[in-house]
Design a protein around this motif. Structure first.
Motif, PDB file in Angstrom:
ATOM      1  N   GLY A  13       2.614  24.878 -13.154  1.00 27.42           N
ATOM      2  CA  GLY A  13       1.697  24.813 -11.887  1.00 27.42           C
ATOM      3  C   GLY A  13       3.537  26.013 -11.761  1.00 27.42           C
ATOM      4  N   GLU A  14       4.136  26.289 -10.351  1.00 27.65           N
ATOM      5  CA  GLU A  14       5.216  27.276  -9.500  1.00 27.65           C
ATOM      6  C   GLU A  14       6.309  26.212  -9.626  1.00 27.65           C
ATOM      7  OE1 GLU A  14       6.340  29.665  -5.719  1.00 27.65           O
ATOM      8  OE2 GLU A  14       4.239  29.102  -5.515  1.00 27.65           O
ATOM      9  N   CYS A  15       7.464  27.025 -10.177  1.00 32.20           N
ATOM     10  CA  CYS A  15       8.954  26.682  -9.890  1.00 32.20           C
ATOM     11  C   CYS A  15       9.402  27.767  -8.925  1.00 32.20           C
ATOM     12  CB  CYS A  15       9.735  26.655 -11.188  1.00 32.20           C
ATOM     13  SG  CYS A  15      11.348  25.857 -10.817  1.00 32.20           S
ATOM     14  N   SER A  16       9.546  26.696  -7.289  1.00 34.47           N
ATOM     15  CA  SER A  16       9.563  27.668  -6.697  1.00 34.47           C
ATOM     16  C   SER A  16      11.585  27.029  -6.132  1.00 34.47           C
ATOM     17  CB  SER A  16       9.051  27.760  -5.570  1.00 34.47           C
ATOM     18  OG  SER A  16       8.427  25.679  -4.885  1.00 34.47           O
ATOM     19  N   ASP A  17      11.861  26.456  -6.376  1.00 31.84           N
ATOM     20  CA  ASP A  17      12.843  25.437  -6.612  1.00 31.84           C
ATOM     21  C   ASP A  17      14.322  26.812  -7.066  1.00 31.84           C
ATOM     22  OD1 ASP A  17      12.358  23.290  -5.225  1.00 31.84           O
ATOM     23  OD2 ASP A  17      12.410  22.136  -6.943  1.00 31.84           O
ATOM     24  N   ARG A  18      15.376  27.215  -6.359  1.00 29.16           N
ATOM     25  CA  ARG A  18      16.031  28.208  -6.345  1.00 29.16           C
ATOM     26  C   ARG A  18      16.958  27.351  -7.351  1.00 29.16           C
ATOM     27  NH1 ARG A  18      17.706  33.136  -4.829  1.00 29.16           N
ATOM     28  NH2 ARG A  18      16.248  32.861  -2.941  1.00 29.16           N
ATOM     29  N   GLY A  19      17.881  28.326  -8.139  1.00 27.51           N
ATOM     30  CA  GLY A  19      18.266  27.816  -9.842  1.00 27.51           C
ATOM     31  C   GLY A  19      17.475  26.639 -10.812  1.00 27.51           C
ATOM     32  N   PRO A 119      12.392  31.679 -36.184  1.00 26.85           N
ATOM     33  CA  PRO A 119      11.830  32.754 -34.850  1.00 26.85           C
ATOM     34  C   PRO A 119      10.841  32.448 -34.102  1.00 26.85           C
ATOM     35  CG  PRO A 119      10.497  33.329 -36.712  1.00 26.85           C
ATOM     36  CD  PRO A 119      11.437  32.690 -37.218  1.00 26.85           C
ATOM     37  N   ASN A 120      10.188  30.949 -34.414  1.00 30.37           N
ATOM     38  CA  ASN A 120       8.989  30.430 -34.492  1.00 30.37           C
ATOM     39  C   ASN A 120       9.622  29.582 -32.972  1.00 30.37           C
ATOM     40  OD1 ASN A 120       7.807  30.281 -36.327  1.00 30.37           O
ATOM     41  ND2 ASN A 120       7.727  27.733 -37.167  1.00 30.37           N
ATOM     42  N   ILE A 121       8.899  29.997 -31.575  1.00 30.90           N
ATOM     43  CA  ILE A 121       8.775  29.848 -30.087  1.00 30.90           C
ATOM     44  C   ILE A 121       9.197  28.011 -29.826  1.00 30.90           C
ATOM     45  CG2 ILE A 121       8.459  30.820 -28.158  1.00 30.90           C
ATOM     46  CD1 ILE A 121       9.611  32.209 -29.303  1.00 30.90           C
ATOM     47  N   ILE A 122       9.884  27.957 -29.858  1.00 26.70           N
ATOM     48  CA  ILE A 122       9.683  25.801 -28.993  1.00 26.70           C
ATOM     49  C   ILE A 122       9.400  25.929 -27.603  1.00 26.70           C
ATOM     50  CG2 ILE A 122      10.736  25.582 -31.898  1.00 26.70           C
ATOM     51  CD1 ILE A 122      13.064  24.876 -30.476  1.00 26.70           C
ATOM     52  N   ALA A 123      10.105  26.815 -27.202  1.00 26.19           N
ATOM     53  CA  ALA A 123       9.417  26.429 -25.130  1.00 26.19           C
ATOM     54  C   ALA A 123      10.308  27.503 -25.126  1.00 26.19           C
ATOM     55  CB  ALA A 123      11.434  25.922 -24.878  1.00 26.19           C
ATOM     56  N   ILE A 124       8.844  27.835 -23.297  1.00 28.21           N
ATOM     57  CA  ILE A 124       8.679  28.629 -22.550  1.00 28.21           C
ATOM     58  C   ILE A 124       9.098  27.571 -21.877  1.00 28.21           C
ATOM     59  CG2 ILE A 124       6.950  29.573 -21.834  1.00 28.21           C
ATOM     60  CD1 ILE A 124       5.464  28.518 -23.497  1.00 28.21           C
ATOM     61  N   TYR A 125       9.638  28.579 -20.532  1.00 29.19           N
ATOM     62  CA  TYR A 125      10.578  28.229 -19.529  1.00 29.19           C
ATOM     63  C   TYR A 125      10.284  29.351 -18.082  1.00 29.19           C
ATOM     64  CZ  TYR A 125      14.261  26.319 -22.588  1.00 29.19           C
ATOM     65  OH  TYR A 125      14.367  25.831 -23.557  1.00 29.19           O
ATOM     66  N   TRP A 126      10.039  29.271 -16.842  1.00 27.20           N
ATOM     67  CA  TRP A 126       9.372  29.998 -15.793  1.00 27.20           C
ATOM     68  C   TRP A 126      10.050  29.469 -14.785  1.00 27.20           C
ATOM     69  CZ3 TRP A 126       6.199  26.567 -18.906  1.00 27.20           C
ATOM     70  CH2 TRP A 126       5.119  25.831 -17.580  1.00 27.20           C
ATOM     71  N   SER A 127       9.343  30.760 -14.050  1.00 23.92           N
ATOM     72  CA  SER A 127      10.552  30.368 -12.904  1.00 23.92           C
ATOM     73  C   SER A 127      10.276  31.740 -11.660  1.00 23.92           C
ATOM     74  CB  SER A 127      12.584  30.248 -12.249  1.00 23.92           C
ATOM     75  OG  SER A 127      12.812  30.049 -10.564  1.00 23.92           O
ATOM     76  N   ASP A 128      10.978  32.081 -10.415  1.00 17.19           N
ATOM     77  CA  ASP A 128      10.177  32.316  -9.132  1.00 17.19           C
ATOM     78  C   ASP A 128      11.494  32.838  -9.013  1.00 17.19           C
ATOM     79  OD1 ASP A 128       7.430  31.462  -8.449  1.00 17.19           O
ATOM     80  OD2 ASP A 128       8.239  30.482  -6.611  1.00 17.19           O
ATOM     81  N   TYR A 129      12.255  32.870  -9.861  1.00 15.22           N
ATOM     82  CA  TYR A 129      14.048  33.009  -9.369  1.00 15.22           C
ATOM     83  C   TYR A 129      14.394  33.391 -11.058  1.00 15.22           C
ATOM     84  CZ  TYR A 129      13.065  31.476  -4.612  1.00 15.22           C
ATOM     85  OH  TYR A 129      12.664  31.443  -3.404  1.00 15.22           O
ATOM     86  N   ASP A 130      15.567  34.029 -10.909  1.00 16.45           N
ATOM     87  CA  ASP A 130      16.428  34.301 -11.966  1.00 16.45           C
ATOM     88  C   ASP A 130      17.208  33.300 -12.544  1.00 16.45           C
ATOM     89  OD1 ASP A 130      16.992  35.715 -14.300  1.00 16.45           O
ATOM     90  OD2 ASP A 130      18.182  37.523 -13.363  1.00 16.45           O
ATOM     91  N   PHE A 131      17.023  33.104 -13.585  1.00 19.18           N
ATOM     92  CA  PHE A 131      17.920  31.895 -14.123  1.00 19.18           C
ATOM     93  C   PHE A 131      18.496  32.027 -15.532  1.00 19.18           C
ATOM     94  CE2 PHE A 131      13.962  31.464 -16.127  1.00 19.18           C
ATOM     95  CZ  PHE A 131      13.499  31.427 -17.006  1.00 19.18           C
ATOM     96  N   THR A 132      18.890  30.826 -16.203  1.00 24.78           N
ATOM     97  CA  THR A 132      19.861  31.255 -17.127  1.00 24.78           C
ATOM     98  C   THR A 132      19.550  29.408 -18.056  1.00 24.78           C
ATOM     99  OG1 THR A 132      21.271  32.833 -16.669  1.00 24.78           O
ATOM    100  CG2 THR A 132      21.859  31.339 -18.931  1.00 24.78           C
ATOM    101  N   VAL A 133      18.565  29.637 -19.236  1.00 24.76           N
ATOM    102  CA  VAL A 133      18.363  28.730 -19.945  1.00 24.76           C
ATOM    103  C   VAL A 133      19.620  27.668 -20.192  1.00 24.76           C
ATOM    104  CG1 VAL A 133      17.280  26.728 -21.847  1.00 24.76           C
ATOM    105  CG2 VAL A 133      16.276  29.072 -20.712  1.00 24.76           C
ATOM    106  N   LYS A 134      19.776  26.128 -20.439  1.00 24.37           N
ATOM    107  CA  LYS A 134      21.182  25.328 -20.244  1.00 24.37           C
ATOM    108  C   LYS A 134      21.147  24.787 -21.822  1.00 24.37           C
ATOM    109  CE  LYS A 134      21.874  24.126 -15.510  1.00 24.37           C
ATOM    110  NZ  LYS A 134      20.340  25.259 -15.142  1.00 24.37           N
ATOM    111  N   THR A 135      21.504  25.210 -22.850  1.00 24.47           N
ATOM    112  CA  THR A 135      20.754  24.831 -24.256  1.00 24.47           C
ATOM    113  C   THR A 135      21.861  24.140 -24.570  1.00 24.47           C
ATOM    114  OG1 THR A 135      22.208  27.317 -24.842  1.00 24.47           O
ATOM    115  CG2 THR A 135      20.144  27.396 -25.196  1.00 24.47           C
ATOM    116  N   GLY A 136      22.979  23.478 -24.113  1.00 25.25           N
ATOM    117  CA  GLY A 136      23.898  23.048 -24.844  1.00 25.25           C
ATOM    118  C   GLY A 136      24.779  23.168 -24.992  1.00 25.25           C
TER     119      GLY A 136
END
Length: 152
Positions: A13-19, A119-136
């Motif tokens: 679905g839609e991720c509409s939470d900023r951040g 190169p295998n893609i292991i995760a897909i991320y999405w949002s209504d707002y710009d974000f940075t993935v937290k990789t640890g």
């Protein structure tokens, strides 16, 4: 080179939470030559944004030239005044993350080209707002990649 699909499982679905962002992962990842499904269905049923932003398809391809691999995304961004963009990210097996912003409300092909030792893609991320993935690893350098949106 693999064929067929890689099934990602996770939020839908839609991720509409900023951040914040939604995430779907695939055991073994999406290999070169494969396309993605999310929770057993086309991405358009899960990877969506505000005002009609939708991802219709995602595939990982071998690429000739400086970058060896390419994530090709068939998508349209949100439509209407002040609707913004749809933001996506793709994580490979090295945990490098590649970002894509889709702003056009026309359905078009968008590409993210990159080099990777895994190169295998292991995760897909999405949002209504710009974000940075937290990789640890906060000290990890940002991956080098090239975006064409829409693709030429």
């Amino acid at each position: 080179m693999a064929t067929g699909t890689a099934n990602f499982t996770g939020q839908c679905g839609e991720c509409s939470d900023r951040g914040s962002y939604f995430k779907a992962t695939a055991v073994g990842g999406m290999q070169v030559g494969q396309s993605a499904t999310v929770n057993g269905n086309s991405p358009q049923n899960c990877v969506v944004a505000n005002d009609g932003g939708t991802v219709f398809g995602i595939e990982l391809l071998a690429n000739a030239g400086f970058y060896s691999y390419q994530v090709r995304v068939d998508a349209q961004g949100p439509s209407g005044p002040f609707s913004g963009s749809m933001y996506l990210a793709f994580e490979d097996e090295t945990h490098d993350v590649y970002y894509l912003s889709i702003y056009s409300s026309r359905r078009e092909s968008h590409t993210v080209s990159f080099n990777s030792s895994s190169p295998n893609i292991i995760a897909i991320y999405w949002s209504d707002y710009d974000f940075t993935v937290k990789t640890g690893d906060a000290n990890r350098e940002k991956a080098n990649f090239k975006v064409l949106s829409p693709a030429e």
